[in-house]
Design an enzyme around this catalytic site. Sequence first.
Site, short mmCIF file in Angstrom:
data_model
loop_
_atom_site.label_atom_id
_atom_site.label_comp_id
_atom_site.label_asym_id
_atom_site.label_seq_id
_atom_site.Cartn_x
_atom_site.Cartn_y
_atom_site.Cartn_z
N GLU A 1 -6.78 4.47 7.73
CA GLU A 1 -6.65 5.92 7.50
C GLU A 1 -7.93 6.50 6.90
OE1 GLU A 1 -2.99 5.33 5.43
OE2 GLU A 1 -2.14 4.72 7.35
N GLU B 1 -5.24 -4.96 10.61
CA GLU B 1 -4.25 -3.90 10.76
C GLU B 1 -4.56 -3.10 12.02
OE1 GLU B 1 -2.24 -2.74 6.86
OE2 GLU B 1 -4.15 -1.73 6.80
N LYS C 1 0.12 4.27 -0.34
CA LYS C 1 -0.53 5.46 0.25
C LYS C 1 -0.28 6.69 -0.62
CE LYS C 1 -0.25 3.11 4.66
NZ LYS C 1 -0.21 3.15 6.10
N HIS D 1 -9.61 0.94 4.82
CA HIS D 1 -8.30 1.13 5.46
C HIS D 1 -8.44 2.05 6.67
CE1 HIS D 1 -4.19 2.36 6.20
NE2 HIS D 1 -3.85 1.21 5.65
N ASN E 1 0.86 -1.19 0.00
CA ASN E 1 0.00 0.00 0.00
C ASN E 1 0.90 1.24 0.00
OD1 ASN E 1 -1.79 2.06 0.47
ND2 ASN E 1 -2.47 1.32 2.49
N GLY F 1 2.47 2.42 10.75
CA GLY F 1 3.38 3.56 10.59
C GLY F 1 4.13 3.94 11.84
N SER G 1 3.51 -1.97 10.35
CA SER G 1 4.97 -1.97 10.58
C SER G 1 5.62 -3.30 10.22
CB SER G 1 5.30 -1.56 12.02
OG SER G 1 4.89 -0.22 12.25
P1 13P Z 1 3.01 0.46 7.67
O1 13P Z 1 3.56 -0.84 7.11
O2 13P Z 1 3.72 1.66 7.16
O3 13P Z 1 2.86 0.39 9.15
O4 13P Z 1 1.52 0.59 7.06
C1 13P Z 1 0.66 -0.49 7.14
C2 13P Z 1 -0.55 -0.20 6.34
O5 13P Z 1 -1.32 0.69 6.67
C3 13P Z 1 -0.79 -1.00 5.14
O6 13P Z 1 -2.06 -0.78 4.64
#
Ligand code: 13P
Length: 257
Positions: free
Chosen positions: A100, A170, A13, A98, A11, A176, A216
Amino acid sequence: MRTRRPFVGGNWKMNGDLAGGVELAETVSAGSREAVMAIDMVVFPAFPYLQSVGRALGHSGVALGAQDLSAEANGAFTGEVSAEMLLDLGVQWVLVGHSERRHVIGEREELVADKLRMALDSGLRAVLCVGETRAERLAGDAHEVVARQLRSALSSVDREEWDRLVIAYEPVWAIGTGVSATPADAREAHREIRSTLASLYDAELSETARVVYGGSLSPGNVTTIVAEPGVDGGLVGGASLRADDFLAIASAIARAA
Ligand code: 13P
């Protein structure tokens, strides 16, 4: 009983630029010949780069995914992107719900359910993302929150559609932050997710559904996490922006298969 084909998604982003995305896709494609035989590999660039990244992926076997879609088919929805538009660009997969989008953009559970319905109705494959916040976890509500997210989003999903659906667990506190869930945390959460699926469907579906971990993930922690029973791969954020790291994660998942 059907065996579960592992899955890894990158992803991206809202990161990078066009040239960087194309280069990343070319490097990932070139380095994934063995992994794509054993696992499903998908990258999820931002909307404006989908077409170019799709071209760069070519016939490598790495699939193209989008990070979101509209719950509406078409019409006066300024700024939205429909499932048909994604299909037009060669998109095969889409992320739905997701964290976010839920927690930063403010998408409600009803909208997540409608988006998942639209994705599956359109013939797309979907990754439904679920997970609890740190506060929910500290309050002891993690399992209930995830179960509620699953019940809501899956209420109209038939068992025949599950070959086009992956669940990504997640935990929001792991995304992150550089602090992933421990293997034991992941095992426990995945067991609870499968138990919710058993109650929503049946035991067979809970065994055959694909459930992956995100938060992560890195080349350093992926092996122990995907060694846990019930963890079928990963959804990778930050590390998927570096071809070497993403390919190392994909190889580790393929080896665990
Ligand atoms: P990170 O791997 O940067 O923690 O992000 C995970 C994520 O949100 C994948 O969709």
